[in-house]
Design a protein around this motif. Structure first.
Motif, PDB file in Angstrom:
ATOM      1  N   LEU A 145       0.848  -1.198   0.000  1.00  0.00           N
ATOM      2  CA  LEU A 145       0.000   0.000   0.000  1.00  0.00           C
ATOM      3  C   LEU A 145       0.885   1.250   0.000  1.00  0.00           C
ATOM      4  CD1 LEU A 145      -2.746  -1.068   2.580  1.00  0.00           C
ATOM      5  CD2 LEU A 145      -3.013  -0.881   0.108  1.00  0.00           C
ATOM      6  N   ASN A 146       1.927   1.224  -0.820  1.00  0.00           N
ATOM      7  CA  ASN A 146       2.865   2.342  -0.844  1.00  0.00           C
ATOM      8  C   ASN A 146       2.348   3.472  -1.735  1.00  0.00           C
ATOM      9  OD1 ASN A 146       3.202   0.610  -2.992  1.00  0.00           O
ATOM     10  ND2 ASN A 146       5.422   0.756  -3.070  1.00  0.00           N
ATOM     11  N   LEU A 147       1.289   4.117  -1.262  1.00  0.00           N
ATOM     12  CA  LEU A 147       0.645   5.187  -2.026  1.00  0.00           C
ATOM     13  C   LEU A 147       1.468   6.470  -1.952  1.00  0.00           C
ATOM     14  CD1 LEU A 147      -3.049   4.758  -0.815  1.00  0.00           C
ATOM     15  CD2 LEU A 147      -1.988   3.764  -2.826  1.00  0.00           C
ATOM     16  N   ALA A 148       1.463   7.206  -3.050  1.00  0.00           N
ATOM     17  CA  ALA A 148       2.061   8.536  -3.051  1.00  0.00           C
ATOM     18  C   ALA A 148       1.049   9.505  -2.459  1.00  0.00           C
ATOM     19  CB  ALA A 148       2.425   8.944  -4.479  1.00  0.00           C
ATOM     20  N   LEU A 149       1.359  10.043  -1.285  1.00  0.00           N
ATOM     21  CA  LEU A 149       0.453  10.968  -0.603  1.00  0.00           C
ATOM     22  C   LEU A 149       1.020  12.382  -0.687  1.00  0.00           C
ATOM     23  CD1 LEU A 149      -0.345   8.912   2.627  1.00  0.00           C
ATOM     24  CD2 LEU A 149      -1.605   8.941   0.465  1.00  0.00           C
ATOM     25  N   GLN A 150       0.181  13.334  -1.012  1.00  0.00           N
ATOM     26  CA  GLN A 150       0.636  14.711  -1.150  1.00  0.00           C
ATOM     27  C   GLN A 150       1.072  15.310   0.178  1.00  0.00           C
ATOM     28  OE1 GLN A 150      -2.493  16.922  -3.069  1.00  0.00           O
ATOM     29  NE2 GLN A 150      -1.940  16.193  -5.110  1.00  0.00           N
ATOM     30  N   ASN A 151       0.485  14.851   1.263  1.00  0.00           N
ATOM     31  CA  ASN A 151       0.741  15.490   2.556  1.00  0.00           C
ATOM     32  C   ASN A 151       1.704  14.712   3.445  1.00  0.00           C
ATOM     33  OD1 ASN A 151      -0.912  13.348   3.080  1.00  0.00           O
ATOM     34  ND2 ASN A 151      -2.579  14.535   3.997  1.00  0.00           N
ATOM     35  N   ALA A 152       2.380  13.708   2.901  1.00  0.00           N
ATOM     36  CA  ALA A 152       3.364  12.956   3.687  1.00  0.00           C
ATOM     37  C   ALA A 152       4.337  12.261   2.752  1.00  0.00           C
ATOM     38  CB  ALA A 152       2.668  11.929   4.590  1.00  0.00           C
ATOM     39  N   LYS A 153       5.630  12.437   3.032  1.00  0.00           N
ATOM     40  CA  LYS A 153       6.650  11.817   2.186  1.00  0.00           C
ATOM     41  C   LYS A 153       6.782  10.333   2.499  1.00  0.00           C
ATOM     42  CE  LYS A 153      10.338  14.243   2.984  1.00  0.00           C
ATOM     43  NZ  LYS A 153      11.725  14.731   2.811  1.00  0.00           N
ATOM     44  N   ARG A 154       7.082   9.560   1.457  1.00  0.00           N
ATOM     45  CA  ARG A 154       7.336   8.122   1.614  1.00  0.00           C
ATOM     46  C   ARG A 154       8.797   7.791   1.380  1.00  0.00           C
ATOM     47  NH1 ARG A 154       7.466   3.310  -0.927  1.00  0.00           N
ATOM     48  NH2 ARG A 154       7.661   4.283  -2.962  1.00  0.00           N
ATOM     49  N   ILE A 155       9.525   8.642   0.642  1.00  0.00           N
ATOM     50  CA  ILE A 155      10.917   8.388   0.276  1.00  0.00           C
ATOM     51  C   ILE A 155      11.778   9.573   0.708  1.00  0.00           C
ATOM     52  CG2 ILE A 155      12.518   7.950  -1.625  1.00  0.00           C
ATOM     53  CD1 ILE A 155      10.232   6.773  -3.212  1.00  0.00           C
ATOM     54  N   TRP A 156      12.939   9.284   1.287  1.00  0.00           N
ATOM     55  CA  TRP A 156      13.905  10.301   1.683  1.00  0.00           C
ATOM     56  C   TRP A 156      15.245   9.953   1.054  1.00  0.00           C
ATOM     57  CZ3 TRP A 156      10.959   7.177   4.767  1.00  0.00           C
ATOM     58  CH2 TRP A 156       9.800   7.756   5.279  1.00  0.00           C
ATOM     59  N   THR A 157      15.957  10.951   0.536  1.00  0.00           N
ATOM     60  CA  THR A 157      17.205  10.698  -0.175  1.00  0.00           C
ATOM     61  C   THR A 157      18.300  11.655   0.287  1.00  0.00           C
ATOM     62  OG1 THR A 157      16.722  12.254  -1.988  1.00  0.00           O
ATOM     63  CG2 THR A 157      15.913   9.997  -2.227  1.00  0.00           C
ATOM     64  N   THR A 158      19.561  11.236   0.065  1.00  0.00           N
ATOM     65  CA  THR A 158      20.703  12.123   0.250  1.00  0.00           C
ATOM     66  C   THR A 158      21.805  11.652  -0.693  1.00  0.00           C
ATOM     67  OG1 THR A 158      22.182  13.132   1.877  1.00  0.00           O
ATOM     68  CG2 THR A 158      21.784  10.772   2.107  1.00  0.00           C
ATOM     69  N   ILE A 159      22.673  12.561  -1.103  1.00  0.00           N
ATOM     70  CA  ILE A 159      23.718  12.215  -2.062  1.00  0.00           C
ATOM     71  C   ILE A 159      24.982  11.755  -1.342  1.00  0.00           C
ATOM     72  CG2 ILE A 159      22.804  13.786  -3.816  1.00  0.00           C
ATOM     73  CD1 ILE A 159      25.032  15.762  -3.048  1.00  0.00           C
ATOM     74  N   HIS A 160      25.872  11.106  -2.095  1.00  0.00           N
ATOM     75  CA  HIS A 160      27.124  10.597  -1.548  1.00  0.00           C
ATOM     76  C   HIS A 160      28.191  11.697  -1.531  1.00  0.00           C
ATOM     77  CE1 HIS A 160      25.188   6.779  -2.663  1.00  0.00           C
ATOM     78  NE2 HIS A 160      26.002   6.200  -1.816  1.00  0.00           N
ATOM     79  N   ALA A 161      27.946  12.756  -0.796  1.00  0.00           N
ATOM     80  CA  ALA A 161      28.911  13.847  -0.714  1.00  0.00           C
ATOM     81  C   ALA A 161      28.714  14.545   0.613  1.00  0.00           C
ATOM     82  CB  ALA A 161      28.729  14.829  -1.872  1.00  0.00           C
ATOM     83  N   GLY A 162      29.744  15.281   1.023  1.00  0.00           N
ATOM     84  CA  GLY A 162      29.644  16.007   2.281  1.00  0.00           C
ATOM     85  C   GLY A 162      29.921  15.117   3.482  1.00  0.00           C
ATOM     86  N   ASP A 163      29.344  15.457   4.602  1.00  0.00           N
ATOM     87  CA  ASP A 163      29.565  14.760   5.868  1.00  0.00           C
ATOM     88  C   ASP A 163      28.547  13.622   5.992  1.00  0.00           C
ATOM     89  OD1 ASP A 163      29.884  13.910   8.465  1.00  0.00           O
ATOM     90  OD2 ASP A 163      29.999  15.929   9.326  1.00  0.00           O
TER      91      ASP A 163
END
Length: 311
Positions: free
Chosen positions: A159-177
């Motif tokens: 039930l991995n729905l895309a909801l406008q008012n809540a994020k389901r996926i979080w990302t960060t890049i391989h750089a920095g700290d």
């Protein structure tokens, strides 16, 4: 296993994607790391021309155990080792976390783990298990991703729905700290709880949207359209898919007590998208099905939009 799956395990019962080598008990992070054969590290080496001149600005990511080249990255790229991913998930979810599956794709270029916290949610009378998927690439092709995938326990429908008012996926890049970024990513547990709360509210909303039978068939034809100038074979194939979907909506035992409403419809679509046998069972079908655990399934999201439009 499909050609792109290098190593993988699952606990007792095969997950909905049907991939992996079976183990008999829930695993700790250290045990899961070994069972998935991810207990290797990535090292970086400089890149040289044929006459041994170093190429500035780039490094080669190499698997230490077999010296396999995983990818060429910029010298700003920071490695997140496999054991860091497990340790992060272990710390994030706390005591009682169960690692359901983990593995590597494309000869180690991409790795993932899927973990289930000990608690479940009861939403619209259904027991829903929240799964957390951690995905990482060692070839420079993608970011570090953490995603929520709720699964309806009785039938293993996602039930991995895309909801406008809540994020389901979080990302960060391989750089920095990177350690600081992973520390910041611990907020994902708060985001995950918010997503599950909003999902519960969305399910209740879909429960209130009544869908008559003739609308179900209209929606089904919209989601599974006939191509223009379809051949007889194409017509037969599409009708086969529609019949399969229709049976999942009208005849599924786990939906008998659910009214003819939006929640029933989204479950039928999810069941179809998650479990239906394709017309052509390609070598990569199950692998692609698993990857949509992370990215989401466009058919389910399209069905969700249809339901809301009918409200």
């Amino acid at each position: 296993m499909p050609a792109n799956i290098e190593t993988m395990f699952y606990v007792r019962q095969a997950p909905w994607h049907g991939l992996g080598n079976r183990v008999e008990h829930a695993l700790s992070s250290e045990e899961a790391l070994h069972a998935a054969e991810l207990d290797w590290e990535v090292i970086q080496k400089s890149i040289q021309t044929e006459d041994y001149a170093e190429i500035p600005g780039y490094k080669a990511n190499i698997r230490a155990t077999d010296q396999r080249l995983l990818g060429v990255v910029s010298d700003r790229y920071k490695i997140v080792q496999n054991h860091q991913a497990f340790a992060f998930t272990d710390e994030l979810l706390g005591e009682g976390v169960r690692f359901e599956t983990a593995g590597s794709l494309q000869n180690g270029r991409k790795v993932w783990l899927l973990a289930r916290p000990p608690e479940n949610y009861i939403i619209a009378g259904d027991r829903i298990s929240p799964y957390l998927v951690f995905s990482n690439s060692h070839d420079g092709s993608g970011s570090i991703k953490v995603a929520m995938t709720p699964v309806r326990v009785v039938c293993q429908n996602t039930l991995n729905l895309a909801l406008q008012n809540a994020k389901r996926i979080w990302t960060t890049i391989h750089a920095g700290d990177i350690p600081a970024k992973l520390d910041e990513a611990r907020k994902t547990l708060l985001y995950a709880e918010l997503y599950m709360d909003r999902l519960g509210a969305e399910v209740e909303r879909m429960n209130r949207i009544k869908i008559p039978d003739h609308k179900v068939k209209e929606y089904m034809e919209f989601l599974l359209p006939l191509p223009d100038n379809a051949t007889k074979v194409q017509e037969r194939n599409v009708q086969q898919l529609r019949d399969d979907f229709q049976a999942r909506y009208f005849d599924a035992p786990d939906l008998k007590e659910v009214g003819k409403n939006g929640y029933r419809f989204i479950n039928a679509v999810s069941d179809f998208a998650t479990h239906a046998k394709p017309l052509r069972d390609t070598a990569s079908f199950k692998e692609n099905l698993f990857l949509r655990t992370m990215e989401g399934n466009p058919l389910i999201d399209k069905a969700h939009e249809l339901i809301l439009a009918s409200a």
